[in-house]
Design an enzyme around this catalytic site. Sequence first.
Site, PDB file in Angstrom:
ATOM      1  N   ARG A   7      66.950  75.521  40.263  1.00 54.39           N
ATOM      2  CA  ARG A   7      67.794  76.715  40.182  1.00 54.39           C
ATOM      3  C   ARG A   7      66.901  77.935  40.316  1.00 54.39           C
ATOM      4  NH1 ARG A   7      68.513  75.706  33.755  1.00 54.39           N
ATOM      5  NH2 ARG A   7      66.673  76.852  33.089  1.00 54.39           N
ATOM      6  N   ARG A  57     125.421  48.655  51.131  1.00 55.33           N
ATOM      7  CA  ARG A  57     125.812  49.702  50.168  1.00 55.33           C
ATOM      8  C   ARG A  57     124.622  50.374  49.490  1.00 55.33           C
ATOM      9  NH1 ARG A  57     129.946  46.263  46.799  1.00 55.33           N
ATOM     10  NH2 ARG A  57     128.801  44.598  47.843  1.00 55.33           N
ATOM     11  N   TYR A  86     120.392  34.132  43.267  1.00 58.17           N
ATOM     12  CA  TYR A  86     120.535  35.227  44.231  1.00 58.17           C
ATOM     13  C   TYR A  86     119.347  36.179  44.124  1.00 58.17           C
ATOM     14  CZ  TYR A  86     125.527  34.134  44.920  1.00 58.17           C
ATOM     15  OH  TYR A  86     126.715  33.545  45.228  1.00 58.17           O
TER      16      TYR A  86
HETATM   17  C1  UD1 Z   1     129.412  35.815  45.762  1.00 56.67           C
HETATM   18  C2  UD1 Z   1     130.408  34.707  45.403  1.00 56.67           C
HETATM   19  C3  UD1 Z   1     131.355  35.224  44.327  1.00 56.67           C
HETATM   20  C4  UD1 Z   1     130.560  35.702  43.123  1.00 56.67           C
HETATM   21  C5  UD1 Z   1     129.533  36.733  43.549  1.00 56.67           C
HETATM   22  C6  UD1 Z   1     128.635  37.071  42.377  1.00 56.67           C
HETATM   23  C7  UD1 Z   1     130.741  33.425  47.454  1.00 56.67           C
HETATM   24  C8  UD1 Z   1     131.645  33.150  48.581  1.00 56.67           C
HETATM   25  N1  UD1 Z   1     131.150  34.321  46.586  1.00 56.67           N
HETATM   26  O1  UD1 Z   1     130.181  36.844  46.352  1.00 56.67           O
HETATM   27  O2  UD1 Z   1     132.248  34.200  43.938  1.00 56.67           O
HETATM   28  O3  UD1 Z   1     131.450  36.249  42.160  1.00 56.67           O
HETATM   29  O4  UD1 Z   1     128.703  36.227  44.594  1.00 56.67           O
HETATM   30  O5  UD1 Z   1     127.715  38.064  42.724  1.00 56.67           O
HETATM   31  O6  UD1 Z   1     129.717  32.804  47.346  1.00 56.67           O
HETATM   32  N2  UD1 Z   1     123.755  35.769  51.244  1.00 56.67           N
HETATM   33  C9  UD1 Z   1     122.949  35.191  52.206  1.00 56.67           C
HETATM   34  N3  UD1 Z   1     123.513  34.776  53.360  1.00 56.67           N
HETATM   35  C10 UD1 Z   1     124.830  34.909  53.632  1.00 56.67           C
HETATM   36  C11 UD1 Z   1     125.642  35.508  52.644  1.00 56.67           C
HETATM   37  C12 UD1 Z   1     125.080  35.914  51.460  1.00 56.67           C
HETATM   38  O7  UD1 Z   1     121.752  35.048  52.006  1.00 56.67           O
HETATM   39  O8  UD1 Z   1     125.256  34.495  54.719  1.00 56.67           O
HETATM   40  C13 UD1 Z   1     123.129  36.219  49.986  1.00 56.67           C
HETATM   41  C14 UD1 Z   1     123.221  37.718  49.819  1.00 56.67           C
HETATM   42  O9  UD1 Z   1     122.059  38.356  50.334  1.00 56.67           O
HETATM   43  C15 UD1 Z   1     123.319  37.860  48.315  1.00 56.67           C
HETATM   44  C16 UD1 Z   1     124.008  36.595  47.866  1.00 56.67           C
HETATM   45  O10 UD1 Z   1     123.863  35.665  48.923  1.00 56.67           O
HETATM   46  O11 UD1 Z   1     122.066  37.928  47.701  1.00 56.67           O
HETATM   47  C17 UD1 Z   1     125.475  36.819  47.544  1.00 56.67           C
HETATM   48  O12 UD1 Z   1     126.136  37.202  48.718  1.00 56.67           O
HETATM   49  P1  UD1 Z   1     127.268  38.290  48.695  1.00 56.67           P
HETATM   50  O13 UD1 Z   1     127.757  38.489  50.084  1.00 56.67           O
HETATM   51  O14 UD1 Z   1     126.847  39.454  47.937  1.00 56.67           O
HETATM   52  O15 UD1 Z   1     128.400  37.480  47.917  1.00 56.67           O
HETATM   53  P2  UD1 Z   1     129.569  38.121  47.139  1.00 56.67           P
HETATM   54  O16 UD1 Z   1     130.613  38.550  48.099  1.00 56.67           O
HETATM   55  O17 UD1 Z   1     129.076  39.093  46.170  1.00 56.67           O
HETATM   56 CA    CA Z   2     127.069  40.461  45.813  1.00 62.16          CA
END
Ligand code: UD1
Ligand code: CA
Length: 464
Positions: free
Chosen positions: A440, A15, A102
């Site tokens: 000069r 996004r 994160y």
């Molecule tokens: C996650 C939480 C959600 C919380 C939210 C807060 C889970 C299942 N859900 O959701 O409950 O409210 O964060 O922001 O954990 N990432 C990886 N590898 C992966 C997946 C994600 O490194 O396989 C990293 C992403 O880069 C990101 C972070 O983990 O920095 C969060 O992942 P994202 O997919 O954004 O989780 P949300 O769906 O936002």
């Molecule tokens: Ca997120």
Amino acid sequence: MKTAAVILAAGQGTRMKSALPKVLHQAAGLPLVAYPIRAARALNCDPVVVVVGHGADAVTAAARASWPQVRTALQKEQRGTADAVRCALGELGDADRVLILYGDCPLFTAATLGRLIARVEKARAALGVITAVMPDPTGYGRMVRNAAGLVVGIVEHKDCTDAQRTIREVNSGIYLVDRAFLVDALTRVGTGNSQREFYLTDIIRMAADKGAVADLPVPAEEMAGVNNRADLAGAEGVLWERNRRAALEAGASLRDPPSTFIESTVTVEGDVTLGHGVMLGGNTVVRAGARVDGPSVIIDSDVAAGAHVKSFSHLEGARVGARALVGPYARLRPEAVLEEEVHVGNFVEVKKATLRRGAKANHLSYLGDATVGEKSNVGAGTITCNYDGYGKYLTDIGRDVFIGSDSVLVAPLKIGDGAYVAAGSVVTDDVPANALALGRGRQVNKDGRAEQVRAEAKQRAGRK
Ligand code: UD1
Ligand code: CA
């Protein structure tokens, strides 16, 4: 108790609509991923492990720039937050517990994370989680509590029942987890959910089944994650505000806080005054009692105690000595070194040049690849010709030298102590100490000839 930090940063951040991985976008002078690394360091977490995936090499480089000892773990495919943490398990060293952060949440402070640690210790819980009440919880995992108000689990937005979707208390995604519990719990996380992902949130239910889960509510502001450009702008605004507050608390005066921008890498000492529209970036240090009038931009520079940088100046990679006077309208480029009490005035450009104590260049000059000795005076319009189209050459000006206005100093060139260069000279040969250099055309005056010249000019123009 030894605490490791694991920072999840493998996602792409679709996004953001950017070729750059999300966690490398800058906010207040640092890439997003640097903020959790700094917070983890402030809490003495060791090791600090960043889980990388999208743009792994670039993210690794940025993480190391933030802290050279940082470890990384590669998550090849983004199969969910639990899978990401699993990838880091081999890098935890001898830590007893794990702080999970994160890479796209730059606003959690070390103070808040420290309070989470304290909560977990007090409750002797296997797991602690930070939560917040959001006006619009869309997209977040919801905190599910039992009748007694205890956390029993987290349900992702996409997996919520209609009733759960109305819950406004959400999961920040930040946890402190006992390592042994984490290792075991991760073996039991499956993909039985609407996104077919390994959800880290599943371990909250497991911890609740075992005993109490510690929870720490924080203001919604601190929780804001960056998912798109608007989020990035919002988070950066919060960071600018924090950095202003930090400068004020350090004893600086900000004449107009809203127009003052201080990057997170900058140090501002006490009794510093920053004027309207001052921007301080990179590894800049503004030392006690210095004054910077705005608008001015100062990047990667050291401004010593009592120095005064006047309006419309641009400094990058420069050192300004104690009680020096710079500007208005000065430009100091990399390796410009001004020793104590040097004056560099309007429309003077200095690059890779040292002006020794008390030297002055007050108007309209270019000083590149040069040294100007103590108390020497560089007249208005003086130019060092440091470049011949192929190589750069040095101009070495001794102490107590007077360079007359509009002089052209053709490098390589050495001008000895106490020498005097007549105004308007083109100096191509070294000048011995105490010599007068004249380079000069000689002036001639022709009496009465002005009238004749005027007459000729009128005739050429066809006028009477
Ligand atoms: C996650 C939480 C959600 C919380 C939210 C807060 C889970 C299942 N859900 O959701 O409950 O409210 O964060 O922001 O954990 N990432 C990886 N590898 C992966 C997946 C994600 O490194 O396989 C990293 C992403 O880069 C990101 C972070 O983990 O920095 C969060 O992942 P994202 O997919 O954004 O989780 P949300 O769906 O936002
Ligand atoms: Ca997120």
